[in-house]
Design an enzyme around this catalytic site. Structure first.
Site, PDB file in Angstrom:
ATOM      1  N   ARG A   1      -7.847   3.537  -5.059  1.00 37.42           N
ATOM      2  CA  ARG A   1      -8.868   4.079  -4.153  1.00 37.42           C
ATOM      3  C   ARG A   1      -8.911   5.595  -4.325  1.00 37.42           C
ATOM      4  O   ARG A   1      -9.704   6.115  -5.074  1.00 37.42           O
ATOM      5  CB  ARG A   1      -8.547   3.662  -2.708  1.00 37.42           C
ATOM      6  CG  ARG A   1      -9.650   3.941  -1.704  1.00 37.42           C
ATOM      7  CD  ARG A   1      -9.223   3.575  -0.298  1.00 37.42           C
ATOM      8  NE  ARG A   1      -8.104   4.354   0.195  1.00 37.42           N
ATOM      9  CZ  ARG A   1      -8.212   5.505   0.856  1.00 37.42           C
ATOM     10  NH1 ARG A   1      -9.403   5.991   1.138  1.00 37.42           N
ATOM     11  NH2 ARG A   1      -7.140   6.180   1.264  1.00 37.42           N
TER      12      ARG A   1
ATOM     13  N   HIS B   1       7.014  -8.030  -1.760  1.00 37.58           N
ATOM     14  CA  HIS B   1       6.887  -7.287  -0.495  1.00 37.58           C
ATOM     15  C   HIS B   1       7.821  -7.899   0.555  1.00 37.58           C
ATOM     16  O   HIS B   1       7.746  -7.556   1.729  1.00 37.58           O
ATOM     17  CB  HIS B   1       5.443  -7.352   0.021  1.00 37.58           C
ATOM     18  CG  HIS B   1       4.442  -6.653  -0.854  1.00 37.58           C
ATOM     19  ND1 HIS B   1       4.622  -5.373  -1.332  1.00 37.58           N
ATOM     20  CD2 HIS B   1       3.225  -7.044  -1.332  1.00 37.58           C
ATOM     21  CE1 HIS B   1       3.580  -5.024  -2.066  1.00 37.58           C
ATOM     22  NE2 HIS B   1       2.724  -6.013  -2.089  1.00 37.58           N
TER      23      HIS B   1
ATOM     24  N   ARG C   1       6.061   5.109   1.629  1.00 35.84           N
ATOM     25  CA  ARG C   1       5.005   6.112   1.743  1.00 35.84           C
ATOM     26  C   ARG C   1       4.863   6.513   3.205  1.00 35.84           C
ATOM     27  O   ARG C   1       5.162   5.702   4.102  1.00 35.84           O
ATOM     28  CB  ARG C   1       3.697   5.477   1.241  1.00 35.84           C
ATOM     29  CG  ARG C   1       2.549   6.416   1.118  1.00 35.84           C
ATOM     30  CD  ARG C   1       1.323   5.681   0.618  1.00 35.84           C
ATOM     31  NE  ARG C   1       0.282   6.618   0.244  1.00 35.84           N
ATOM     32  CZ  ARG C   1      -0.921   6.269  -0.158  1.00 35.84           C
ATOM     33  NH1 ARG C   1      -1.231   4.987  -0.250  1.00 35.84           N
ATOM     34  NH2 ARG C   1      -1.817   7.178  -0.476  1.00 35.84           N
TER      35      ARG C   1
ATOM     36  N   GLY D   1       2.377   2.375  -2.910  1.00 41.73           N
ATOM     37  CA  GLY D   1       2.513   2.891  -4.283  1.00 41.73           C
ATOM     38  C   GLY D   1       3.044   1.856  -5.255  1.00 41.73           C
ATOM     39  O   GLY D   1       3.505   2.195  -6.354  1.00 41.73           O
ATOM     40  N   THR D   2       2.957   0.597  -4.885  1.00 42.42           N
ATOM     41  CA  THR D   2       3.466  -0.503  -5.718  1.00 42.42           C
ATOM     42  C   THR D   2       2.836  -0.499  -7.114  1.00 42.42           C
ATOM     43  O   THR D   2       3.540  -0.622  -8.124  1.00 42.42           O
ATOM     44  CB  THR D   2       3.158  -1.855  -5.034  1.00 42.42           C
ATOM     45  OG1 THR D   2       3.375  -1.730  -3.634  1.00 42.42           O
ATOM     46  CG2 THR D   2       3.997  -2.971  -5.602  1.00 42.42           C
TER      47      THR D   2
ATOM     48  N   LYS E   1       0.788  -1.238   0.000  1.00 44.30           N
ATOM     49  CA  LYS E   1       0.000   0.000   0.000  1.00 44.30           C
ATOM     50  C   LYS E   1       0.819   1.287   0.000  1.00 44.30           C
ATOM     51  O   LYS E   1       0.361   2.336   0.455  1.00 44.30           O
ATOM     52  CB  LYS E   1      -1.021   0.040   1.167  1.00 44.30           C
ATOM     53  CG  LYS E   1      -1.850  -1.192   1.361  1.00 44.30           C
ATOM     54  CD  LYS E   1      -2.270  -1.874   0.089  1.00 44.30           C
ATOM     55  CE  LYS E   1      -3.283  -1.124  -0.728  1.00 44.30           C
ATOM     56  NZ  LYS E   1      -3.485  -1.840  -2.046  1.00 44.30           N
TER      57      LYS E   1
HETATM   58  P1  A3P Z   1      -4.954   4.900  -1.328  1.00 48.77           P
HETATM   59  O1  A3P Z   1      -5.574   3.706  -0.682  1.00 48.77           O
HETATM   60  O2  A3P Z   1      -4.423   5.885  -0.330  1.00 48.77           O
HETATM   61  O3  A3P Z   1      -5.798   5.544  -2.341  1.00 48.77           O
HETATM   62  P2  A3P Z   1      -0.183  -0.417  -3.592  1.00 48.77           P
HETATM   63  O4  A3P Z   1      -0.144  -0.247  -5.050  1.00 48.77           O
HETATM   64  O5  A3P Z   1       1.184  -0.495  -2.961  1.00 48.77           O
HETATM   65  O6  A3P Z   1      -1.095  -1.486  -3.173  1.00 48.77           O
HETATM   66  O7  A3P Z   1      -0.754   0.962  -3.013  1.00 48.77           O
HETATM   67  C1  A3P Z   1      -2.068   1.339  -3.276  1.00 48.77           C
HETATM   68  C2  A3P Z   1      -2.201   2.826  -3.061  1.00 48.77           C
HETATM   69  O8  A3P Z   1      -1.644   3.535  -4.171  1.00 48.77           O
HETATM   70  C3  A3P Z   1      -3.651   3.251  -2.969  1.00 48.77           C
HETATM   71  O9  A3P Z   1      -3.652   4.395  -2.123  1.00 48.77           O
HETATM   72  C4  A3P Z   1      -3.958   3.583  -4.420  1.00 48.77           C
HETATM   73  O10 A3P Z   1      -5.095   4.391  -4.596  1.00 48.77           O
HETATM   74  C5  A3P Z   1      -2.673   4.309  -4.806  1.00 48.77           C
HETATM   75  N1  A3P Z   1      -2.427   4.322  -6.248  1.00 48.77           N
HETATM   76  C6  A3P Z   1      -2.675   3.345  -7.157  1.00 48.77           C
HETATM   77  N2  A3P Z   1      -2.314   3.751  -8.379  1.00 48.77           N
HETATM   78  C7  A3P Z   1      -1.821   5.014  -8.251  1.00 48.77           C
HETATM   79  C8  A3P Z   1      -1.308   5.963  -9.182  1.00 48.77           C
HETATM   80  N3  A3P Z   1      -1.226   5.727 -10.474  1.00 48.77           N
HETATM   81  N4  A3P Z   1      -0.904   7.167  -8.690  1.00 48.77           N
HETATM   82  C9  A3P Z   1      -0.994   7.444  -7.375  1.00 48.77           C
HETATM   83  N5  A3P Z   1      -1.485   6.583  -6.453  1.00 48.77           N
HETATM   84  C10 A3P Z   1      -1.892   5.382  -6.882  1.00 48.77           C
END
Ligand code: A3P
Length: 319
Positions: A283, A126, A148, A64-65, A62
């Site tokens: 999200r 991860h 993050r 920014g992966t 969570k």
């Molecule tokens: P939020 O839940 O705060 O919106 P991961 O990819 O590590 O699972 O992290 C998911 C988070 O990255 C979520 O944050 C998601 O909305 C956000 N996210 C996904 N794609 C993104 C993008 N292209 N730019 C910025 N944030 C993004």
């Protein structure tokens, strides 16, 4: 965990603790893992041999992966970046322990969409550096790590977990999530140890480990896309560099990615042991969403931890 061992790591041999309801996490090398992935993580550690040309995207969940997967794919496979419009970033860049080393010691490239291009394969994981050190250090592969703000990571995780099929019956209470994040079993946690494991390396070996934060990326995506391309040995070239970079930034933006049909769908990640819908990776995509959820006391609790774990080591981040 021994790299040479072929024994299967038995859950019953590991310390376990409840993280909510009847759900337990298992401890390996000081980190808390979901039971579904303990054995596949063990297989990755013992059997994954990255090629010198491989790129490994490492992250705490969570942070920014999904965004980084899209950016790395677009940078490395520039001429194929339109695939992002029809394939989920997690299928284009699979997670080693969730989608590849799921059933045997041999990597299972099960996804029809995964790139079979042996030039620069991109994988994600991860798994903390503390567990993956031998694997990463024994190869010339390059590693990109994204992190993050801890409070935003916590909020994003809480929302994500509550979208899982198994949380439909019993959701993860918010206070429990906060408590476990600070002091207890949290998937792939402790967050702070995870981040510091990779942060130290990026300072010691910047040519192998590229460390970037979600916030740096948000605030100046263009500069970081160019830096990433340089780091990966495929810089943007030509008279239209500016346009090329802008094109990558735009096609990987939250607004564009989250609106593709594939990323809005309820379909589940291929290979994953439990149902994780494609749309749960998108999200809000914002900085500072924790302010909408955390009271001042909780913010101070997490900030105190951040000062102790990050700032005291010279990493002035996360508040
Ligand atoms: P939020 O839940 O705060 O919106 P991961 O990819 O590590 O699972 O992290 C998911 C988070 O990255 C979520 O944050 C998601 O909305 C956000 N996210 C996904 N794609 C993104 C993008 N292209 N730019 C910025 N944030 C993004």
């Amino acid at each position: 965990m021994e790299n040479s061992s072929t024994e299967i790591l038995e859950l019953s041999s590991l310390p376990k603790e409840k993280w909510w309801g009847d759900n337990c996490l298992y401890q390996v090398g000081g980190f808390w893992l979901l039971p579904e992935f303990v054995q596949s993580i063990d297989r990755v550690i013992k059997h994954f041999k990255p090629l010198p040309s491989d790129i490994i995207l490492a992250s705490f969940p969570k942070t920014g992966t999904t965004w980084l997967k899209s950016l790395l794919f677009s940078i490395v496979h520039r001429s194929s970046k339109d695939r992002l419009a029809i394939e989920h970033p997690h299928e284009l860049v699979p997670i080693l322990e969730v989608q590849i080393y799921t059933k045997s010691n041999e990597p299972l490239i099960t996804t029809p969409s995964s790139t079979n291009n042996h030039f620069c394969q991109i994988f994600s994981t991860h798994i903390p550096y503390q567990l993956l050190a031998e694997t990463l250090d024994s190869s010339e592969c390059r590693v990109v790590y994204v992190t993050r703000n801890p409070k935003d990571t916590l909020i994003s995780t809480w929302h994500f977990v509550n979208k899982w099929e198994k949380t439909k019956e019993e959701s993860w209470p918010f206070e429990v999530a906060v408590d476990k994040f600070c002091n207890g079993p949290f998937p792939y946690g402790p967050y702070y140890d995870h981040v510091m494991g990779y942060k130290k390396l990026s300072m010691e070996r910047p040519s192998k480990f590229f460390f970037v934060t979600y916030e740096e990326l948000k605030n100046d995506t263009k500069t970081h896309v160019m830096k990433l391309a340089e780091f990966l040995g495929c810089p943007f070239e030509g008279e239209d560099v500016e346009e090329q970079v802008e094109d990558v930034v735009k096609s990987c933006s939250f607004e564009v990615l989250s609106n593709h049909e594939v990323n809005k769908s309820e379909e589940s990640l291929i290979g994953s042991k439990f149902k994780v819908p494609y749309n749960s990776f998108f999200r809000k995509g914002a900085i500072g969403d924790h302010e909408n959820y955390l009271c001042d006391v909780t913010i101070e609790r997490i900030d105190a931890l951040t000062r102790e774990k990050f700032h005291s080591c010279g990493f002035m981040y996360g508040i």
